[in-house]
Design a protein around this motif. Structure first.
Motif, PDB file in Angstrom:
ATOM      1  N   LYS A 151       0.804  -1.214   0.000  1.00 25.25           N
ATOM      2  CA  LYS A 151       0.000   0.000   0.000  1.00 25.25           C
ATOM      3  C   LYS A 151       0.840   1.269   0.000  1.00 25.25           C
ATOM      4  CE  LYS A 151      -4.060  -1.935   0.238  1.00 25.25           C
ATOM      5  NZ  LYS A 151      -5.006  -1.802  -0.890  1.00 25.25           N
ATOM      6  N   ILE A 152       2.105   1.142   0.432  1.00 21.90           N
ATOM      7  CA  ILE A 152       2.944   2.325   0.615  1.00 21.90           C
ATOM      8  C   ILE A 152       4.284   2.117  -0.064  1.00 21.90           C
ATOM      9  CG2 ILE A 152       4.101   3.797   2.331  1.00 21.90           C
ATOM     10  CD1 ILE A 152       2.008   2.859   4.360  1.00 21.90           C
ATOM     11  N   ARG A 153       4.798   3.158  -0.685  1.00 19.95           N
ATOM     12  CA  ARG A 153       6.165   3.135  -1.199  1.00 19.95           C
ATOM     13  C   ARG A 153       7.002   4.140  -0.436  1.00 19.95           C
ATOM     14  NH1 ARG A 153       6.923   4.759  -6.729  1.00 19.95           N
ATOM     15  NH2 ARG A 153       4.985   5.915  -6.530  1.00 19.95           N
ATOM     16  N   ALA A 154       8.226   3.743  -0.138  1.00 16.92           N
ATOM     17  CA  ALA A 154       9.134   4.662   0.555  1.00 16.92           C
ATOM     18  C   ALA A 154       9.852   5.559  -0.441  1.00 16.92           C
ATOM     19  CB  ALA A 154      10.153   3.879   1.380  1.00 16.92           C
ATOM     20  N   ARG A 290       2.319  21.772   6.829  1.00 15.07           N
ATOM     21  CA  ARG A 290       3.027  20.606   6.281  1.00 15.07           C
ATOM     22  C   ARG A 290       2.166  19.351   6.378  1.00 15.07           C
ATOM     23  NH1 ARG A 290       9.222  21.722   8.604  1.00 15.07           N
ATOM     24  NH2 ARG A 290       9.691  23.393   7.124  1.00 15.07           N
ATOM     25  N   LEU A 291       1.447  19.204   7.494  1.00 19.30           N
ATOM     26  CA  LEU A 291       0.545  18.054   7.631  1.00 19.30           C
ATOM     27  C   LEU A 291      -0.570  18.150   6.609  1.00 19.30           C
ATOM     28  CD1 LEU A 291      -0.077  15.505   9.265  1.00 19.30           C
ATOM     29  CD2 LEU A 291      -1.435  16.916  10.830  1.00 19.30           C
ATOM     30  N   GLU A 292      -1.040  19.372   6.366  1.00 25.46           N
ATOM     31  CA  GLU A 292      -2.069  19.605   5.340  1.00 25.46           C
ATOM     32  C   GLU A 292      -1.576  19.104   3.981  1.00 25.46           C
ATOM     33  OE1 GLU A 292      -4.257  23.434   3.161  1.00 25.46           O
ATOM     34  OE2 GLU A 292      -2.511  23.721   4.453  1.00 25.46           O
ATOM     35  N   THR A 293      -0.345  19.442   3.627  1.00 27.17           N
ATOM     36  CA  THR A 293       0.220  19.000   2.345  1.00 27.17           C
ATOM     37  C   THR A 293       0.343  17.483   2.284  1.00 27.17           C
ATOM     38  OG1 THR A 293       1.462  21.063   2.119  1.00 27.17           O
ATOM     39  CG2 THR A 293       2.215  19.193   0.810  1.00 27.17           C
ATOM     40  N   LEU A 294       0.778  16.861   3.376  1.00 25.52           N
ATOM     41  CA  LEU A 294       0.899  15.404   3.402  1.00 25.52           C
ATOM     42  C   LEU A 294      -0.460  14.745   3.180  1.00 25.52           C
ATOM     43  CD1 LEU A 294       3.362  14.840   6.411  1.00 25.52           C
ATOM     44  CD2 LEU A 294       3.889  14.772   3.971  1.00 25.52           C
ATOM     45  N   VAL A 295      -1.487  15.250   3.860  1.00 23.03           N
ATOM     46  CA  VAL A 295      -2.833  14.692   3.705  1.00 23.03           C
ATOM     47  C   VAL A 295      -3.264  14.749   2.243  1.00 23.03           C
ATOM     48  CG1 VAL A 295      -5.278  15.032   4.244  1.00 23.03           C
ATOM     49  CG2 VAL A 295      -3.574  15.199   6.063  1.00 23.03           C
ATOM     50  N   MET A 296      -3.132  15.921   1.643  1.00 26.02           N
ATOM     51  CA  MET A 296      -3.577  16.091   0.247  1.00 26.02           C
ATOM     52  C   MET A 296      -2.763  15.212  -0.704  1.00 26.02           C
ATOM     53  SD  MET A 296      -4.536  20.139  -0.151  1.00 26.02           S
ATOM     54  CE  MET A 296      -2.893  20.719   0.248  1.00 26.02           C
ATOM     55  N   THR A 297      -1.440  15.161  -0.481  1.00 26.67           N
ATOM     56  CA  THR A 297      -0.575  14.390  -1.374  1.00 26.67           C
ATOM     57  C   THR A 297      -0.914  12.907  -1.321  1.00 26.67           C
ATOM     58  OG1 THR A 297       1.210  15.996  -1.050  1.00 26.67           O
ATOM     59  CG2 THR A 297       1.816  13.870  -1.980  1.00 26.67           C
ATOM     60  N   TYR A 298      -1.081  12.372  -0.118  1.00 24.59           N
ATOM     61  CA  TYR A 298      -1.371  10.940   0.030  1.00 24.59           C
ATOM     62  C   TYR A 298      -2.744  10.578  -0.515  1.00 24.59           C
ATOM     63  CZ  TYR A 298       2.710  10.637   3.131  1.00 24.59           C
ATOM     64  OH  TYR A 298       3.981  10.671   3.659  1.00 24.59           O
ATOM     65  N   VAL A 299      -3.762  11.371  -0.176  1.00 26.19           N
ATOM     66  CA  VAL A 299      -5.115  11.057  -0.639  1.00 26.19           C
ATOM     67  C   VAL A 299      -5.218  11.223  -2.157  1.00 26.19           C
ATOM     68  CG1 VAL A 299      -7.554  11.708  -0.499  1.00 26.19           C
ATOM     69  CG2 VAL A 299      -6.181  11.602   1.583  1.00 26.19           C
ATOM     70  N   ASP A 300      -4.552  12.225  -2.707  1.00 25.27           N
ATOM     71  CA  ASP A 300      -4.535  12.395  -4.171  1.00 25.27           C
ATOM     72  C   ASP A 300      -3.914  11.182  -4.848  1.00 25.27           C
ATOM     73  OD1 ASP A 300      -5.744  14.827  -4.014  1.00 25.27           O
ATOM     74  OD2 ASP A 300      -3.930  16.022  -4.343  1.00 25.27           O
ATOM     75  N   ALA A 301      -2.831  10.653  -4.255  1.00 24.90           N
ATOM     76  CA  ALA A 301      -2.173   9.473  -4.835  1.00 24.90           C
ATOM     77  C   ALA A 301      -3.121   8.283  -4.809  1.00 24.90           C
ATOM     78  CB  ALA A 301      -0.893   9.152  -4.054  1.00 24.90           C
ATOM     79  N   CYS A 309       3.522   7.641  -1.711  1.00 22.30           N
ATOM     80  CA  CYS A 309       4.988   7.518  -1.662  1.00 22.30           C
ATOM     81  C   CYS A 309       5.541   8.602  -0.745  1.00 22.30           C
ATOM     82  CB  CYS A 309       5.574   7.659  -3.067  1.00 22.30           C
ATOM     83  SG  CYS A 309       7.379   7.742  -3.099  1.00 22.30           S
ATOM     84  N   MET A 310       6.283   8.153   0.295  1.00 25.70           N
ATOM     85  CA  MET A 310       6.829   9.107   1.255  1.00 25.70           C
ATOM     86  C   MET A 310       7.780  10.097   0.592  1.00 25.70           C
ATOM     87  SD  MET A 310       5.491   6.701   2.926  1.00 25.70           S
ATOM     88  CE  MET A 310       6.615   5.412   2.413  1.00 25.70           C
ATOM     89  N   GLU A 311       8.637   9.590  -0.279  1.00 22.02           N
ATOM     90  CA  GLU A 311       9.617  10.452  -0.925  1.00 22.02           C
ATOM     91  C   GLU A 311       8.922  11.518  -1.763  1.00 22.02           C
ATOM     92  OE1 GLU A 311      13.917   9.636  -2.782  1.00 22.02           O
ATOM     93  OE2 GLU A 311      12.313   8.777  -3.982  1.00 22.02           O
ATOM     94  N   ASN A 312       7.884  11.104  -2.511  1.00 22.13           N
ATOM     95  CA  ASN A 312       7.138  12.067  -3.325  1.00 22.13           C
ATOM     96  C   ASN A 312       6.438  13.100  -2.458  1.00 22.13           C
ATOM     97  OD1 ASN A 312       7.901  10.879  -5.697  1.00 22.13           O
ATOM     98  ND2 ASN A 312       5.990   9.756  -6.013  1.00 22.13           N
ATOM     99  N   ALA A 313       5.899  12.644  -1.322  1.00 18.47           N
ATOM    100  CA  ALA A 313       5.204  13.569  -0.416  1.00 18.47           C
ATOM    101  C   ALA A 313       6.172  14.609   0.131  1.00 18.47           C
ATOM    102  CB  ALA A 313       4.557  12.794   0.728  1.00 18.47           C
ATOM    103  N   VAL A 314       7.362  14.150   0.501  1.00 21.39           N
ATOM    104  CA  VAL A 314       8.368  15.082   1.036  1.00 21.39           C
ATOM    105  C   VAL A 314       8.809  16.055  -0.051  1.00 21.39           C
ATOM    106  CG1 VAL A 314      10.690  15.282   2.010  1.00 21.39           C
ATOM    107  CG2 VAL A 314       9.153  13.497   2.826  1.00 21.39           C
ATOM    108  N   LEU A 315       8.964  15.553  -1.273  1.00 20.03           N
ATOM    109  CA  LEU A 315       9.381  16.424  -2.378  1.00 20.03           C
ATOM    110  C   LEU A 315       8.284  17.436  -2.734  1.00 20.03           C
ATOM    111  CD1 LEU A 315      11.238  13.873  -4.712  1.00 20.03           C
ATOM    112  CD2 LEU A 315      12.252  15.651  -3.273  1.00 20.03           C
ATOM    113  N   ALA A 316       7.027  16.983  -2.683  1.00 18.87           N
ATOM    114  CA  ALA A 316       5.912  17.907  -2.933  1.00 18.87           C
ATOM    115  C   ALA A 316       5.881  18.983  -1.860  1.00 18.87           C
ATOM    116  CB  ALA A 316       4.584  17.144  -2.958  1.00 18.87           C
ATOM    117  N   LEU A 317       6.114  18.560  -0.629  1.00 17.75           N
ATOM    118  CA  LEU A 317       6.172  19.514   0.485  1.00 17.75           C
ATOM    119  C   LEU A 317       7.344  20.473   0.297  1.00 17.75           C
ATOM    120  CD1 LEU A 317       4.981  20.297   3.222  1.00 17.75           C
ATOM    121  CD2 LEU A 317       6.458  18.579   4.282  1.00 17.75           C
ATOM    122  N   ALA A 318       8.477  19.923  -0.154  1.00 15.16           N
ATOM    123  CA  ALA A 318       9.675  20.753  -0.360  1.00 15.16           C
ATOM    124  C   ALA A 318       9.426  21.822  -1.424  1.00 15.16           C
ATOM    125  CB  ALA A 318      10.860  19.874  -0.755  1.00 15.16           C
TER     126      ALA A 318
END
Length: 568
Positions: A151-154, A290-301, A309-318
């Motif tokens: 379910k998750i990619r690092a 930042r938590l807001e961005t993580l929520v949107m990134t994960y649910v959009d995926a 993907c954690m790496e993508n979420a961090v990069l989107a946040l970055a």
């Protein structure tokens, strides 16, 4: 959200509809206003196991998250309650209550898996709530943890294997707390008391063997051991008589079982004291936006059919944060220059020194607020903007100096202009008188302060514009011989040539200063980037060491209690 801001009740963060997961804009708006670091505690477990009661206790309230009193699952999706952290000033405690897993009315448990995965992705402490003891049935109910790698990619790299290294997950997984409700046993082994943590550790011991039965036994235990860096267990007695469980919201502590009340207090105290700020790889602390961005990134995926993907979420946040960091840095530079610079500056170096000091601070602001700036793209963008601002200040400085000098010349030489028009110097001896007046007026002009870097150039341009008038007065002055006039013409030409050479030299000096300033700017960017990379390298090595230690612990089984047997 300021610490004194009141969120009276939970709101739905992620709604679980019949077809998909939907993020609630109202909840995102609340998160976007929380500038403080967030400690995120999520709870999951089978429906009707009392998860919401524990979350209300953490919120310091009796009511809030819906408890329900029937066999139906009450909480749908993920609900959020943000409250001031009771033990950590200037921190916000974000509580996430998830809908009960395994609700037979849903028919499809696909969304259960996503709710479980999102709870792990968003939290810094993950609470798994179950009834009774840790037996094989309880482990089987935790099958969602065995599906995590599906379910998750690092990492986002396309060549990443399907089964990623557990170390990739350990680095971002939350702490694990198992809460056992209505625990029926005595905590002892071979007549010796053990702690709840020792009970959990014993329950996670693996069987030696490779049969399918052994593998099914070991799989959930191995996943918990591999993925969760820190594990804790709490046991709870039944709070009250079964028939009164539906009234927990209105019952006072003195109406509940005393052991249960103490156990709930111990659980809350542990969470308040030990739950960490939500942190991303690279020791990046998460706040509300930042938590807001993580929520949107994960649910959009998930909505797009991809794996979060954690790496993508961090990069989107970055991307968001680094863009904001550039704006903050530029705003700081503008503020500093606006406060310190008074145009025109007396010298170019004065302006460049002010620019350099402001630029240094601006880079520091960027470095403090940025992270994972791939290929230093945002820093390069900042450097380009700062360079443009420096060049703009240089041009403004030239204009301010030219304007001031032109105004001064007009004011000082105005009487001379009028005298020339009136023919004051068109007489024998007039040329000597004119030169004496020009000399005195030049002296007066040069004594004026804050003329800036165009002082000489504007003066020479003005004098050159008067050469034909002065030459006419020279040629008509009957007091001068032809020879004297020739000598005077040569002298004026020599002075003019000397002034031109001086201006050329000054221009070369300015260009040299600007080139040196560019090099200083480049070196300052490199210096601060190198320092930040060293810090990040040290943090990465520390993370890798912690991850390796956890991997060794899993491989060797160290840290697990081996004495006695698990109570039947």
């Amino acid at each position: 959200m300021a610490s004194d801001m009141h969120m009276p009740s939970p709101v739905c963060l992620i709604e679980n509809t019949s077809t998909k997961l939907v993020v609630n804009p109202e909840a995102l708006k609340i998160l976007s206003a929380i500038a403080q670091p967030v400690v995120v505690v999520a709870i999951v477990g089978l429906y009707r196991t009392g998860k919401s009661y524990l979350m209300n206790k953490l919120a310091g309230q009796k009511k809030g998250f819906s408890l329900g009193s029937t066999v139906q699952s009450h909480t749908k999706g993920i609900w959020m309650w943000c409250v001031p952290h009771p033990k950590k000033p200037n921190h916000t405690l974000v509580l996430l209550d998830t809908e009960g897993l395994g609700d037979v009315e849903k028919g499809d448990n696909q969304n259960d898996s996503w709710i479980f995965a999102l709870a792990i992705l968003l939290s810094s402490t993950f609470v798994y709530n179950s009834m009774g003891t840790i037996n094989q049935q309880a482990m089987d109910q935790l099958h969602y943890v065995t599906e995590l790698t599906k379910k998750i990619r690092a990492k986002s790299s396309p060549d990443a294997n399907e089964d990623e290294d557990s170390a990739d997950f350990v680095s971002f997984f939350p702490d694990f707390v198992w809460t056992l409700r209505d625990f029926p046993l005595e905590l002892e082994v071979d007549g010796q008391p053990i702690s709840a943590d020792e009970y959990l550790q014993n329950s996670l011991k693996l069987k030696q063997g490779t049969s399918p039965k052994d593998e099914n036994f070991n799989l959930p235990r191995l996943c918990i051991r591999k993925f969760f860096p820190k594990k804790k267990c709490f046991i709870f007695d039944q709070p009250t008589h079964r028939k009164k469980l539906g009234q927990l919201e209105i019952m006072h502590d003195d109406e509940l079982d005393a052991e249960f009340v103490q156990q709930a207090a111990d659980f809350c105290s542990y969470i308040f004291t030990n739950s960490k700020v939500k942190t991303l790889s690279g020791n990046i602390q998460v706040n509300g936006p930042r938590l807001e961005t993580l929520v949107m990134t994960y649910v959009d995926a998930i909505s797009s059919g991809d794996l979060p993907c954690m790496e993508n979420a961090v990069l989107a946040l970055a991307q968001i944060e680094n863009s904001a960091a550039v704006k903050k840095a530029i705003a700081h530079y503008d503020q500093q220059m606006g406060e310190k610079v008074e145009l025109p500056t007396e010298t170019l170096q004065e302006l460049l020194d002010l620019h350099m000091a402001s630029e240094k601070e601006a880079i520091e602001v960027f470095m403090k607020n940025s992270f994972k700036d791939v290929d230093n793209l945002f820093q390069k963008g900042l450097a380009a903007q700062l360079e443009k601002r420096r060049d703009d200040f240089y041009k403004e400085n030239i204009k301010a100096s030219s304007d001031r000098c032109s105004a001064l010349l007009k004011d000082i030489f105005d009487s001379l202009e009028e005298d020339i028009k009136q023919g004051v110097y068109s007489k024998p001896g007039g040329y000597r008188l004119l030169m004496q007046t020009v000399h005195e007026l030049k002296k007066k002009y040069l004594q004026e302060p804050r003329k800036g870097i165009q002082s000489e150039e504007v003066l020479q341009t003005y004098l050159k514009s008067k050469e034909s008038v002065i030459d006419a007065i020279l040629q008509t002055d009957q007091n001068l011989t032809v020879k004297e006039k020739e000598i005077e013409v040569q002298r004026v030409k020599a002075e003019s040539a000397e002034a031109a050479a001086k201006m050329l030299e000054e221009m070369h000096k300015k260009n040299q200063q600007m080139m040196e300033e560019k090099e200083k700017s480049f070196q300052e960017h490199v210096k601060q980037l190198t320092e930040k990379m060293e810090q990040e390298r040290a943090q990465l090595m520390a993370e890798q060491e912690r991850t390796m230690a956890l991997k060794l612990e899993v491989c060797n089984g160290t840290g697990l209690v081996t004495k006695g047997r698990i109570p039947k």
